[in-house]
Design a protein around this motif. Sequence first.
Motif, PDB file in Angstrom:
ATOM      1  N   GLU A 118       0.841  -1.200   0.000  1.00  0.00           N
ATOM      2  CA  GLU A 118       0.000   0.000   0.000  1.00  0.00           C
ATOM      3  C   GLU A 118       0.882   1.259   0.000  1.00  0.00           C
ATOM      4  N   GLN A 119       1.388   1.572  -1.151  1.00  0.00           N
ATOM      5  CA  GLN A 119       2.067   2.850  -1.381  1.00  0.00           C
ATOM      6  C   GLN A 119       2.178   3.012  -2.890  1.00  0.00           C
ATOM      7  N   GLY A 120       1.131   3.590  -3.468  1.00  0.00           N
ATOM      8  CA  GLY A 120       0.968   3.560  -4.905  1.00  0.00           C
ATOM      9  C   GLY A 120       2.017   4.285  -5.707  1.00  0.00           C
ATOM     10  N   ASP A 121       2.700   5.264  -5.114  1.00  0.00           N
ATOM     11  CA  ASP A 121       3.751   5.936  -5.862  1.00  0.00           C
ATOM     12  C   ASP A 121       5.017   5.098  -5.928  1.00  0.00           C
ATOM     13  N   LEU A 122       5.139   4.116  -5.046  1.00  0.00           N
ATOM     14  CA  LEU A 122       6.296   3.220  -5.040  1.00  0.00           C
ATOM     15  C   LEU A 122       5.948   1.862  -5.649  1.00  0.00           C
ATOM     16  N   TRP A 123       4.847   1.276  -5.170  1.00  0.00           N
ATOM     17  CA  TRP A 123       4.443  -0.034  -5.644  1.00  0.00           C
ATOM     18  C   TRP A 123       3.497   0.109  -6.833  1.00  0.00           C
ATOM     19  N   THR A 124       4.097   0.327  -7.987  1.00  0.00           N
ATOM     20  CA  THR A 124       3.333   0.427  -9.225  1.00  0.00           C
ATOM     21  C   THR A 124       2.866  -0.956  -9.661  1.00  0.00           C
ATOM     22  N   ARG A 125       1.986  -0.979 -10.641  1.00  0.00           N
ATOM     23  CA  ARG A 125       1.494  -2.256 -11.156  1.00  0.00           C
ATOM     24  C   ARG A 125       2.633  -3.147 -11.626  1.00  0.00           C
ATOM     25  N   ASP A 126       3.581  -2.574 -12.363  1.00  0.00           N
ATOM     26  CA  ASP A 126       4.704  -3.371 -12.862  1.00  0.00           C
ATOM     27  C   ASP A 126       5.571  -3.884 -11.723  1.00  0.00           C
ATOM     28  N   ARG A 127       5.776  -3.047 -10.714  1.00  0.00           N
ATOM     29  CA  ARG A 127       6.637  -3.463  -9.619  1.00  0.00           C
ATOM     30  C   ARG A 127       5.987  -4.560  -8.782  1.00  0.00           C
ATOM     31  N   THR A 145     -11.340 -14.985  -6.100  1.00  0.00           N
ATOM     32  CA  THR A 145      -9.874 -14.899  -6.091  1.00  0.00           C
ATOM     33  C   THR A 145      -9.359 -14.017  -7.211  1.00  0.00           C
ATOM     34  N   ARG A 146      -9.879 -14.196  -8.398  1.00  0.00           N
ATOM     35  CA  ARG A 146      -9.415 -13.399  -9.534  1.00  0.00           C
ATOM     36  C   ARG A 146      -9.728 -11.922  -9.327  1.00  0.00           C
ATOM     37  N   THR A 147     -10.895 -11.626  -8.760  1.00  0.00           N
ATOM     38  CA  THR A 147     -11.271 -10.231  -8.508  1.00  0.00           C
ATOM     39  C   THR A 147     -10.305  -9.568  -7.536  1.00  0.00           C
ATOM     40  N   LEU A 148     -10.026 -10.227  -6.421  1.00  0.00           N
ATOM     41  CA  LEU A 148      -9.080  -9.660  -5.447  1.00  0.00           C
ATOM     42  C   LEU A 148      -7.706  -9.490  -6.069  1.00  0.00           C
ATOM     43  N   ALA A 149      -7.236 -10.532  -6.759  1.00  0.00           N
ATOM     44  CA  ALA A 149      -5.878 -10.508  -7.307  1.00  0.00           C
ATOM     45  C   ALA A 149      -5.708  -9.395  -8.324  1.00  0.00           C
ATOM     46  N   LEU A 150      -6.631  -9.278  -9.265  1.00  0.00           N
ATOM     47  CA  LEU A 150      -6.499  -8.249 -10.295  1.00  0.00           C
ATOM     48  C   LEU A 150      -6.619  -6.858  -9.695  1.00  0.00           C
ATOM     49  N   THR A 151      -7.513  -6.678  -8.739  1.00  0.00           N
ATOM     50  CA  THR A 151      -7.687  -5.353  -8.148  1.00  0.00           C
ATOM     51  C   THR A 151      -6.420  -4.908  -7.429  1.00  0.00           C
ATOM     52  N   VAL A 152      -5.844  -5.779  -6.630  1.00  0.00           N
ATOM     53  CA  VAL A 152      -4.639  -5.409  -5.884  1.00  0.00           C
ATOM     54  C   VAL A 152      -3.444  -5.271  -6.823  1.00  0.00           C
ATOM     55  N   ARG A 153      -3.337  -6.137  -7.801  1.00  0.00           N
ATOM     56  CA  ARG A 153      -2.243  -6.012  -8.769  1.00  0.00           C
ATOM     57  C   ARG A 153      -2.355  -4.715  -9.577  1.00  0.00           C
ATOM     58  N   GLY A 154      -3.527  -4.111  -9.582  1.00  0.00           N
ATOM     59  CA  GLY A 154      -3.718  -2.849 -10.305  1.00  0.00           C
ATOM     60  C   GLY A 154      -3.019  -1.669  -9.657  1.00  0.00           C
ATOM     61  N   GLY A 155      -2.546  -1.824  -8.422  1.00  0.00           N
ATOM     62  CA  GLY A 155      -1.770  -0.773  -7.774  1.00  0.00           C
ATOM     63  C   GLY A 155      -2.618   0.320  -7.155  1.00  0.00           C
ATOM     64  N   LEU A 156      -1.998   1.497  -6.955  1.00  0.00           N
ATOM     65  CA  LEU A 156      -2.580   2.661  -6.271  1.00  0.00           C
ATOM     66  C   LEU A 156      -2.877   2.303  -4.808  1.00  0.00           C
ATOM     67  N   ASP A 157      -4.076   2.612  -4.314  1.00  0.00           N
ATOM     68  CA  ASP A 157      -4.387   2.366  -2.899  1.00  0.00           C
ATOM     69  C   ASP A 157      -4.821   0.910  -2.747  1.00  0.00           C
TER      70      ASP A 157
END
Length: 359
Positions: free
Chosen positions: A32-41, A285-297
């Motif tokens: 949880e730090q969207g400026d650091l943990w980007t989607r790619d990271r 599971t897919r919903t949680l995974a994709l949402t969190v992998r999307g980054g930001l908050d």
Amino acid sequence: MTPVGSEPELADRVLGGWLGRIAGNMLGKPVEQGDLWTRDRIDDYLRQASALPLTDYFPEPPPGGSAIELRPEWRQCVRGRIHGSCRDDDVDYAILGLDLLETHGFGFSTEQVGDLWLLRLPYLQTFTAERAAYRNLASGLKPPLTATYDNPYQEWIGALIRADIYGWTCPGAPRRAAARARRDAVLSHTGNGVYGAMWAAALISAAFTAPTVRHALDEALAVVPASSRLARTVRRVISLHETRMTWEDTLTTAAEETAGLGWIHTIPNAAVLTAGLLYGDGDFTRTLALTVRGGLDTDSNGATAGSVAGVLTGADAIPAQWKEPLEDTVRSAVFGFDGVRISELAERTLRLAQAESEA
């Protein structure tokens, strides 16, 4: 619209909402730090740990890897180390909302929301718009000045994360849920910050009766002004999904179109959340995974996506790897609720939902 169903089914879906919110919050918390943990990271981290596709909580940092940039709480919310949920504002506000409705009923006022914050919530466990509003309350200001005075966070995501309880207690009544979420939100937010809370409450309410995620999203859009940037952004993500654009390309497009708003602003997070729900297509599971992998908050978005998905599927259908580590226990900063059972929270919420339906 499909009927909510029997009392056992309603109970299962309310419990699913609570479990989904808590599990999604725990999943997103380490990054949880969207400026650091980007989607790619985030995906690079998961790839190094051989954890793609993501089907469980985040793994520990791989041997030789550095954990220094993960959130300090990561040891309490990675797979194999979870023993009940760790404390977080994304869960605290759901608990506080439950207490509000039990104390003041569905006719609560915005002033009563503020009074309960001062009574039950420690100041140092508030952030951004909520902290500004809390400070304003303590200084003697009244709503709506609590939201507007010296508050640069008025359209950030804080009000949205407070909205679940209004959806859970108004199953199949999205407009009613949105109206109550608005009454809460205006304590600390304006504009799209308020619309985000209304949209989230309506989305969760609609998930009890809508046949698909897409139907729930359409119903939720109907409660906010069509010309608002929130509505336009959600519609944009829906349209990209309809063209069969990939999840990755949809998020890239949305990020370009919401650039400059910051990683805690309601608008870009609503885009990530909408994409996670649509491309997750009802699979928990897919919903949680994709949402969190999307980054930001990540923890806030994971929590809301989990709430929607949990209501759609019900608690019984949530895979065990998400439920069992929570040990039916919540840590909370809300006075009087630390260590409360998730099942108790769900039972109390169910009683409110039943009282609402009988009114």
